[in-house]
Design a protein around this motif. Structure first.
Motif, PDB file in Angstrom:
ATOM      1  N   MET A   7     -37.439  -7.017 -12.738  1.00  0.00           N
ATOM      2  CA  MET A   7     -38.322  -7.736 -12.597  1.00  0.00           C
ATOM      3  C   MET A   7     -39.602  -6.299 -12.010  1.00  0.00           C
ATOM      4  O   MET A   7     -40.659  -6.694 -12.355  1.00  0.00           O
ATOM      5  CB  MET A   7     -38.399  -8.236 -11.252  1.00  0.00           C
ATOM      6  N   ILE A   8     -38.856  -5.096 -11.969  1.00  0.00           N
ATOM      7  CA  ILE A   8     -39.873  -4.419 -11.443  1.00  0.00           C
ATOM      8  C   ILE A   8     -40.534  -3.632 -13.009  1.00  0.00           C
ATOM      9  O   ILE A   8     -41.613  -3.300 -13.267  1.00  0.00           O
ATOM     10  CB  ILE A   8     -38.977  -3.032 -10.973  1.00  0.00           C
ATOM     11  N   GLY A   9     -39.669  -3.491 -13.533  1.00  0.00           N
ATOM     12  CA  GLY A   9     -39.573  -3.791 -14.793  1.00  0.00           C
ATOM     13  C   GLY A   9     -40.963  -4.356 -15.905  1.00  0.00           C
ATOM     14  O   GLY A   9     -40.890  -4.911 -16.673  1.00  0.00           O
ATOM     15  N   VAL A  10     -40.578  -5.632 -15.499  1.00  0.00           N
ATOM     16  CA  VAL A  10     -41.570  -6.938 -15.770  1.00  0.00           C
ATOM     17  C   VAL A  10     -43.323  -6.563 -15.419  1.00  0.00           C
ATOM     18  O   VAL A  10     -43.944  -6.605 -15.990  1.00  0.00           O
ATOM     19  CB  VAL A  10     -40.877  -8.472 -15.638  1.00  0.00           C
ATOM     20  N   VAL A  11     -42.862  -6.124 -14.421  1.00  0.00           N
ATOM     21  CA  VAL A  11     -44.532  -6.111 -13.506  1.00  0.00           C
ATOM     22  C   VAL A  11     -44.792  -4.871 -13.626  1.00  0.00           C
ATOM     23  O   VAL A  11     -46.348  -5.291 -13.839  1.00  0.00           O
ATOM     24  CB  VAL A  11     -44.171  -6.176 -11.984  1.00  0.00           C
ATOM     25  N   THR A  15     -40.691  -4.639   4.459  1.00  0.00           N
ATOM     26  CA  THR A  15     -40.923  -5.437   2.534  1.00  0.00           C
ATOM     27  C   THR A  15     -41.288  -4.448   1.431  1.00  0.00           C
ATOM     28  O   THR A  15     -41.957  -3.789   1.247  1.00  0.00           O
ATOM     29  CB  THR A  15     -42.314  -6.194   3.410  1.00  0.00           C
ATOM     30  N   GLY A  16     -41.371  -5.396   0.204  1.00  0.00           N
ATOM     31  CA  GLY A  16     -41.552  -4.694  -0.616  1.00  0.00           C
ATOM     32  C   GLY A  16     -40.209  -4.680  -2.062  1.00  0.00           C
ATOM     33  O   GLY A  16     -39.487  -5.248  -1.510  1.00  0.00           O
ATOM     34  N   ILE A  17     -40.847  -4.832  -3.416  1.00  0.00           N
ATOM     35  CA  ILE A  17     -39.358  -4.861  -4.287  1.00  0.00           C
ATOM     36  C   ILE A  17     -38.468  -2.976  -3.750  1.00  0.00           C
ATOM     37  O   ILE A  17     -37.581  -3.700  -4.035  1.00  0.00           O
ATOM     38  CB  ILE A  17     -40.189  -4.714  -5.573  1.00  0.00           C
ATOM     39  N   GLY A  18     -39.372  -2.628  -3.388  1.00  0.00           N
ATOM     40  CA  GLY A  18     -38.142  -1.733  -3.533  1.00  0.00           C
ATOM     41  C   GLY A  18     -37.569  -1.400  -1.866  1.00  0.00           C
ATOM     42  O   GLY A  18     -35.853  -1.735  -2.232  1.00  0.00           O
ATOM     43  N   TYR A  19     -37.737  -2.444  -0.789  1.00  0.00           N
ATOM     44  CA  TYR A  19     -36.763  -2.671  -0.039  1.00  0.00           C
ATOM     45  C   TYR A  19     -35.664  -3.979  -0.327  1.00  0.00           C
ATOM     46  O   TYR A  19     -34.670  -3.891  -0.019  1.00  0.00           O
ATOM     47  CB  TYR A  19     -37.746  -3.471   1.048  1.00  0.00           C
ATOM     48  N   TYR A  20     -36.581  -4.889  -1.137  1.00  0.00           N
ATOM     49  CA  TYR A  20     -35.664  -5.460  -1.763  1.00  0.00           C
ATOM     50  C   TYR A  20     -34.061  -5.031  -2.228  1.00  0.00           C
ATOM     51  O   TYR A  20     -32.692  -5.562  -2.911  1.00  0.00           O
ATOM     52  CB  TYR A  20     -36.039  -6.966  -2.650  1.00  0.00           C
ATOM     53  N   VAL A  21     -34.355  -4.189  -3.225  1.00  0.00           N
ATOM     54  CA  VAL A  21     -33.099  -3.639  -4.306  1.00  0.00           C
ATOM     55  C   VAL A  21     -32.696  -2.821  -2.994  1.00  0.00           C
ATOM     56  O   VAL A  21     -31.397  -3.148  -3.344  1.00  0.00           O
ATOM     57  CB  VAL A  21     -34.023  -2.211  -4.976  1.00  0.00           C
ATOM     58  N   TRP A  22     -32.611  -2.269  -2.174  1.00  0.00           N
ATOM     59  CA  TRP A  22     -32.115  -1.440  -0.812  1.00  0.00           C
ATOM     60  C   TRP A  22     -31.331  -2.368  -0.853  1.00  0.00           C
ATOM     61  O   TRP A  22     -30.014  -2.239   0.287  1.00  0.00           O
ATOM     62  CB  TRP A  22     -32.751  -0.413  -0.495  1.00  0.00           C
ATOM     63  N   GLN A  30     -42.002 -10.828  -1.893  1.00  0.00           N
ATOM     64  CA  GLN A  30     -42.148  -8.840  -2.340  1.00  0.00           C
ATOM     65  C   GLN A  30     -42.423  -8.108  -2.900  1.00  0.00           C
ATOM     66  O   GLN A  30     -42.811  -6.961  -2.682  1.00  0.00           O
ATOM     67  CB  GLN A  30     -40.232  -8.947  -2.564  1.00  0.00           C
ATOM     68  N   LEU A  31     -42.812  -9.249  -4.235  1.00  0.00           N
ATOM     69  CA  LEU A  31     -43.326  -8.115  -5.816  1.00  0.00           C
ATOM     70  C   LEU A  31     -44.878  -8.597  -5.070  1.00  0.00           C
ATOM     71  O   LEU A  31     -45.427  -7.613  -5.612  1.00  0.00           O
ATOM     72  CB  LEU A  31     -42.993  -8.945  -6.634  1.00  0.00           C
ATOM     73  N   ALA A  32     -45.435  -9.065  -4.074  1.00  0.00           N
ATOM     74  CA  ALA A  32     -47.108  -9.308  -4.113  1.00  0.00           C
ATOM     75  C   ALA A  32     -46.881  -8.442  -2.921  1.00  0.00           C
ATOM     76  O   ALA A  32     -48.202  -8.094  -3.393  1.00  0.00           O
ATOM     77  CB  ALA A  32     -47.664 -11.041  -3.134  1.00  0.00           C
TER      78      ALA A  32
END
Length: 275
Positions: free
Chosen positions: A252-256, A228-235, A83-85
């Motif tokens: 994880m959003i903050g770390v990246v 896909t993506g970290i935003g989708y993962y959160v939702w 998701q982060l990738a």
């Protein structure tokens, strides 16, 4: 200097331990007022009051996710690494496209008062528009959610780079440019050998601001377009009412975001100079 760094690290760790301890104590479930009946126990009864999960629950999720971050179990079940990738790929694609336009155009505006006066009204109108306001139009025209998210990153990244490049170029010391003229350097060589090194710290500042904004926007964009993506993962985790996973993904959003900023911060230090 080393002593200061050690003391700062110890103080930072102390703040973290204190915050985690307060969080853990504040999120403990209250004691039950009365014991559950035999029927409730047979039916799997439990305390259903919603509350923020404690840090121990978040750590369990983090361990489970980070121990296998790149698993792929289908469209709606991918590891946090995947998701982060996806998110980083979209950010860098839109960011590099914005850089390819913002830097040369910023040079042109900074070196030409005529171009500045001609283009400044358009910049001032387009710059304050929220990047997400472009999403419906992008989805209609492009008709692809992934490309639309990249376009939104492009449109939000371009303005800080463009304005900082123009400002940095316009404020290069005139005597440096005059020296280049006395050596009969052509405008292109002057721009590359004199103006670019002098304006580089200001340009990198704009690039650093842009990457931070882009990372903020991609999370919101992916919440809108899904997939896909970290935003989708959160939702998706919010829809599953898994608050521990939501908090983990926020961290994880903050770390990246911090790593992206550090990378450009290191690049900015490489181009700093002393007069």
């Amino acid at each position: 200097m080393a002593s200061l760094n050690v003391r700062a690290a110890l103080l930072s760790v102390s703040f973290l331990i204190l915050a985690l301890g307060m969080w853990e104590m504040a999120t403990q479930p209250p004691a039950a007022q009365e014991a559950m009946s035999e029927y409730e126990l047979l039916m799997g009864g439990a305390d259903q009051e919603s509350r923020v999960p404690p840090p121990t629950a978040v750590l369990k999720v983090a361990w489970a996710e980070l121990s296998n971050p790149f698993y792929d179990a289908g469209a709606n079940d991918k590891g946090i690494g995947i998701q982060l990738a996806y998110s980083v790929y979209r950010v860098l694609t839109g960011y590099l496209a914005a850089m390819a336009i913002a830097l040369p155009l910023g040079f042109l505006i900074g070196m030409s008062p005529l171009m500045y006066k001609a283009l400044n009204p358009y910049i001032q109108v387009l710059r304050p528009i929220s990047p997400l306001a472009w999403m419906p139009l992008a989805l209609f025209i492009i008709q692809d959610s992934d490309a639309s998210a990249i376009f939104v990153i492009f449109i939000c990244s371009i303005w800080p780079m463009l304005l900082n490049t123009a400002f940095g170029v316009a404020n290069v010391r005139s005597d440096w440019v005059n020296v280049a003229r006395t050596h009969e350097l052509n405008p292109f060589k002057t721009a590359i050998t004199v103006i670019l090194p002098a304006a580089a710290p200001t340009i990198l500042t704009g690039m650093r601001i842009s990457i931070g904004i882009a990372w903020l926007v991609i999370v919101a964009a992916e919440m809108l377009v899904g997939g896909t993506g970290i935003g989708y993962y959160v939702w998706n985790e919010w829809n599953n009412l898994d608050l521990a996973s939501v908090i983990f993904s926020i961290l994880m959003i903050g770390v990246v975001g911090m790593l992206l900023d550090l990378a450009l911060g290191k690049a900015q230090k490489l181009v700093e100079y002393k007069e």
